[in-house]
Design a protein around this motif. Structure first.
Motif, PDB file in Angstrom:
ATOM      1  N   GLY A   1       0.776  -1.229   0.000  1.00  0.00           N
ATOM      2  CA  GLY A   1       0.000   0.000   0.000  1.00  0.00           C
ATOM      3  C   GLY A   1       0.806   1.277   0.000  1.00  0.00           C
ATOM      4  O   GLY A   1       0.285   2.345   0.368  1.00  0.00           O
ATOM      5  N   LEU A   2       2.067   1.210  -0.420  1.00  0.00           N
ATOM      6  CA  LEU A   2       2.924   2.395  -0.496  1.00  0.00           C
ATOM      7  C   LEU A   2       3.119   2.800  -1.955  1.00  0.00           C
ATOM      8  O   LEU A   2       3.121   1.959  -2.848  1.00  0.00           O
ATOM      9  N   ASP A   3       3.315   4.087  -2.182  1.00  0.00           N
ATOM     10  CA  ASP A   3       3.409   4.599  -3.547  1.00  0.00           C
ATOM     11  C   ASP A   3       4.843   4.605  -4.059  1.00  0.00           C
ATOM     12  O   ASP A   3       5.784   4.933  -3.326  1.00  0.00           O
ATOM     13  N   GLY A   4       4.996   4.274  -5.354  1.00  0.00           N
ATOM     14  CA  GLY A   4       6.266   4.432  -6.054  1.00  0.00           C
ATOM     15  C   GLY A   4       7.405   3.656  -5.431  1.00  0.00           C
ATOM     16  O   GLY A   4       7.217   2.764  -4.609  1.00  0.00           O
ATOM     17  N   TYR A   5       8.636   3.992  -5.830  1.00  0.00           N
ATOM     18  CA  TYR A   5       9.802   3.392  -5.206  1.00  0.00           C
ATOM     19  C   TYR A   5      10.114   4.135  -3.906  1.00  0.00           C
ATOM     20  O   TYR A   5       9.731   5.294  -3.717  1.00  0.00           O
ATOM     21  N   GLY A   6      10.810   3.480  -3.022  1.00  0.00           N
ATOM     22  CA  GLY A   6      11.152   4.084  -1.742  1.00  0.00           C
ATOM     23  C   GLY A   6      12.472   4.835  -1.793  1.00  0.00           C
ATOM     24  O   GLY A   6      13.318   4.592  -2.656  1.00  0.00           O
ATOM     25  N   ILE A   7      12.627   5.761  -0.870  1.00  0.00           N
ATOM     26  CA  ILE A   7      13.881   6.490  -0.687  1.00  0.00           C
ATOM     27  C   ILE A   7      14.188   6.457   0.801  1.00  0.00           C
ATOM     28  O   ILE A   7      13.389   6.927   1.615  1.00  0.00           O
ATOM     29  N   GLY A   8      15.316   5.875   1.164  1.00  0.00           N
ATOM     30  CA  GLY A   8      15.641   5.800   2.582  1.00  0.00           C
ATOM     31  C   GLY A   8      17.115   5.579   2.820  1.00  0.00           C
ATOM     32  O   GLY A   8      17.735   4.755   2.158  1.00  0.00           O
ATOM     33  N   VAL A   9      17.666   6.316   3.759  1.00  0.00           N
ATOM     34  CA  VAL A   9      19.080   6.183   4.083  1.00  0.00           C
ATOM     35  C   VAL A   9      19.282   6.541   5.552  1.00  0.00           C
ATOM     36  O   VAL A   9      18.613   7.426   6.089  1.00  0.00           O
ATOM     37  N   THR A  10      20.162   5.804   6.207  1.00  0.00           N
ATOM     38  CA  THR A  10      20.514   6.081   7.596  1.00  0.00           C
ATOM     39  C   THR A  10      21.942   6.593   7.624  1.00  0.00           C
ATOM     40  O   THR A  10      22.854   5.932   7.134  1.00  0.00           O
ATOM     41  N   LEU A  11      22.129   7.779   8.165  1.00  0.00           N
ATOM     42  CA  LEU A  11      23.420   8.450   8.162  1.00  0.00           C
ATOM     43  C   LEU A  11      23.961   8.518   9.587  1.00  0.00           C
ATOM     44  O   LEU A  11      23.257   8.958  10.501  1.00  0.00           O
ATOM     45  N   ILE A  12      25.192   8.091   9.774  1.00  0.00           N
ATOM     46  CA  ILE A  12      25.793   8.047  11.111  1.00  0.00           C
ATOM     47  C   ILE A  12      27.137   8.764  11.072  1.00  0.00           C
ATOM     48  O   ILE A  12      28.016   8.408  10.278  1.00  0.00           O
ATOM     49  N   ASP A  13      27.271   9.755  11.933  1.00  0.00           N
ATOM     50  CA  ASP A  13      28.468  10.603  11.901  1.00  0.00           C
ATOM     51  C   ASP A  13      28.732  11.146  13.303  1.00  0.00           C
ATOM     52  O   ASP A  13      27.797  11.516  14.021  1.00  0.00           O
ATOM     53  N   LYS A  14      29.987  11.185  13.699  1.00  0.00           N
ATOM     54  CA  LYS A  14      30.314  11.595  15.072  1.00  0.00           C
ATOM     55  C   LYS A  14      29.953  13.052  15.355  1.00  0.00           C
ATOM     56  O   LYS A  14      29.709  13.418  16.516  1.00  0.00           O
ATOM     57  N   LYS A  15      29.895  13.897  14.326  1.00  0.00           N
ATOM     58  CA  LYS A  15      29.560  15.305  14.533  1.00  0.00           C
ATOM     59  C   LYS A  15      28.059  15.548  14.497  1.00  0.00           C
ATOM     60  O   LYS A  15      27.560  16.457  15.143  1.00  0.00           O
ATOM     61  N   ARG A  16      27.355  14.729  13.731  1.00  0.00           N
ATOM     62  CA  ARG A  16      25.938  14.990  13.484  1.00  0.00           C
ATOM     63  C   ARG A  16      25.002  13.957  14.078  1.00  0.00           C
ATOM     64  O   ARG A  16      23.796  14.110  14.019  1.00  0.00           O
ATOM     65  N   GLY A  17      25.559  12.866  14.624  1.00  0.00           N
ATOM     66  CA  GLY A  17      24.725  11.846  15.233  1.00  0.00           C
ATOM     67  C   GLY A  17      24.141  10.891  14.205  1.00  0.00           C
ATOM     68  O   GLY A  17      24.775  10.553  13.213  1.00  0.00           O
ATOM     69  N   VAL A  18      22.907  10.464  14.447  1.00  0.00           N
ATOM     70  CA  VAL A  18      22.209   9.537  13.563  1.00  0.00           C
ATOM     71  C   VAL A  18      21.043  10.277  12.911  1.00  0.00           C
ATOM     72  O   VAL A  18      20.214  10.879  13.611  1.00  0.00           O
ATOM     73  N   ILE A  19      20.986  10.220  11.595  1.00  0.00           N
ATOM     74  CA  ILE A  19      19.883  10.829  10.859  1.00  0.00           C
ATOM     75  C   ILE A  19      19.155   9.742  10.084  1.00  0.00           C
ATOM     76  O   ILE A  19      19.759   9.041   9.271  1.00  0.00           O
ATOM     77  N   GLY A  20      17.871   9.602  10.346  1.00  0.00           N
ATOM     78  CA  GLY A  20      17.032   8.676   9.597  1.00  0.00           C
ATOM     79  C   GLY A  20      16.227   9.453   8.583  1.00  0.00           C
ATOM     80  O   GLY A  20      15.335  10.233   8.945  1.00  0.00           O
ATOM     81  N   LEU A  21      16.531   9.278   7.318  1.00  0.00           N
ATOM     82  CA  LEU A  21      15.886  10.036   6.239  1.00  0.00           C
ATOM     83  C   LEU A  21      15.066   9.070   5.400  1.00  0.00           C
ATOM     84  O   LEU A  21      15.584   8.088   4.869  1.00  0.00           O
ATOM     85  N   SER A  22      13.772   9.333   5.282  1.00  0.00           N
ATOM     86  CA  SER A  22      12.874   8.429   4.573  1.00  0.00           C
ATOM     87  C   SER A  22      11.752   9.211   3.915  1.00  0.00           C
ATOM     88  O   SER A  22      11.248  10.191   4.481  1.00  0.00           O
TER      89      SER A  22
END
Length: 447
Positions: free
Chosen positions: A401-422
């Protein structure tokens, strides 16, 4: 869009703009809601442990993308979202690395194969990263290794432990065989010297006595729940495999021919995809973070604690070449890319979680579990997990039930922490604790 700047910026590239338009335009501290954490203590435990002096962040930024499942469009869109690559147009497999992409570590969390729309295009897109000499680690996924086990079972003496491994791949592998047949065999004398249809059936399917013998073969090795699950799976798959082949326009002879071609493509060093399994690793550790496809069990935690990640990866490669496919595929090493912490899986107890932490592993970063609301922080017997698979491939998303292709990446960096982008969550989830143990952030550009 600059790396780790999660506010999309207008570019001069229409294709990039279309991707950025599907991403969150604002951020927030990692939310403490049921779609983002699985346990009341999950986020607070992560915050508390990240404050300890023993907690280490990766020295270089790590970009984690998992489970592209034969969808190169989703894979490349996720790399673009991370700021790792850029493309001049909509053509796949023709991108270049950005400045950030040249300096970051890229970890592909496994399951590059199956589901769709194109296994071969996905593999060629991944191969392009290697051609660009990106700092990339390819981890083993259960779908990837399931293909390898199925192909290997065609050349080795089989017993009740492994003679079912080809059909066990199930209907999801059939599109790969269809692609291979159409691209490499269709206009050739592919059937010259090939066994009969019945002989091909016997080579691909388990023997008639498999269902009777497997429970005794696996006793003491698999849990009772695991044995029951295998029997149930194989009952369904043996009954439907040939029908799924026919639905895709393939006879069993054509499937056999395509499988033998896959052996040449994947298992020979000179094959187009001969790099795929050679490059594959089981786990990767950076700082206090362990990257893998699925999860740990007690035995694997002990192996990592008593030896090392390097030892685990060597053991993985050595077992791939072993003659006993059963002991590998149902053992602790393979549990690392198969477990969902079910009763049928090898267990991770509080003891195993404690051993992992003593080995310097505070956080597991993995895919394998479909997510519809972006990344999630979970707590399993005291061990922190970041579940990063947000369901990328078009076919799975349509079915769920989700549209189109997905976009998702998890970014981990000592200066910026953890970013979950989806693209499946309205805000970028940012975990960046300050010295007081609180999640902080102001302008996303500062993150």
């Amino acid at each position: 869009m600059t790396a780790f700047n999660v506010i999309p910026k207008v570019s001069k590239q229409p294709y990039h703009d279309a991707i950025l338009a599907r991403l969150p335009s604002e951020w927030g501290p990692w939310p403490d809601d049921p779609t983002s954490v699985n346990h009341d203590a999950a986020l607070s435990t992560f915050i508390k442990r990240s404050q300890k002096k023993s907690f280490a962040w990766p020295k270089k930024p790590v970009v984690f993308i998992s489970d592209p499942h034969a969808d190169a469009e989703a894979f490349e869109a996720s790399l673009i979202a991370a700021g790792v690559i850029e493309r001049d147009d909509s053509h796949l497999c023709a991108y270049k690395l950005t400045k950030f992409g040249k300096n970051a570590e890229i970890v592909v969390g496994g399951d590059c194969l199956d589901k769709g729309p194109s296994n071969l295009t996905m593999l060629r897109s991944l191969a392009h990263l290697y051609r660009l000499k990106a700092d990339i680690t390819l981890l083993a996924g259960n779908h990837d290794l399931r293909l390898l086990m199925g192909l290997l079972s065609l050349e080795r003496e089989t017993d009740a432990g492994s003679q079912h491994l080809f059909v066990r791949m199930g209907k999801k592998v059939i599109p790969l065989f269809k692609e291979v047949f159409d691209q490499y065999l269709a206009n050739t004398q592919w059937d010259k010297g090939l066994p009969s249809e019945e002989a091909c059936r016997q080579a691909l399917f388990p023997g008639d006595d498999w269902f009777e013998n497997f429970p005794f073969y696996a006793a003491g090795f698999l849990t009772p729940e695991g044995i029951e699950r295998e029997i149930s799976k194989m009952t369904s798959k043996t009954q439907s495999f040939e029908a799924h082949c026919a639905k895709n326009g393939l006879s069993l002879s054509q499937v056999y021919a395509a499988a033998m071609k896959c052996r040449s493509l994947f298992l020979k060093n000179s094959g187009e995809f001969g790099w795929f399994f050679r490059q594959m690793q089981l786990v990767k550790k950076r700082g206090s973070f362990l990257f893998l496809h699925a999860g740990l069990d007690d035995h694997m935690a002990e192996l990592l604690a008593n030896h090392s990640v390097k030892h685990a990866n060597k053991a993985f490669k050595k077992n791939l070449m072993s003659q006993n496919l059963f002991s590998f595929y149902y053992g602790s090493l393979a549990n690392t890319f198969r477990t969902k912490y079910r009763k049928a899986d090898l267990p991770l107890t509080q003891y195993g979680a404690k051993i992992a932490r003593q080995a310097g592993i505070q956080v597991l970063v993995h895919g394998h579990i479909n997510q519809h609301f972006g990344q999630r922080v979970t707590l399993k017997n005291g061990l922190i997990h970041i579940e990063a698979d947000i369901t990328l491939d078009t076919h799975s998303r349509k079915n769920e039930g989700l549209d189109g292709y997905g976009i998702g990446v998890t970014l981990i960096d000592k200066k910026r922490g953890v970013i979950g982008l989806s693209c499946d969550y309205p805000k970028a989830k940012v975990f960046k604790p300050n010295h007081k143990g609180k999640l902080v952030g102001a302008n996303l550009n500062e993150v």
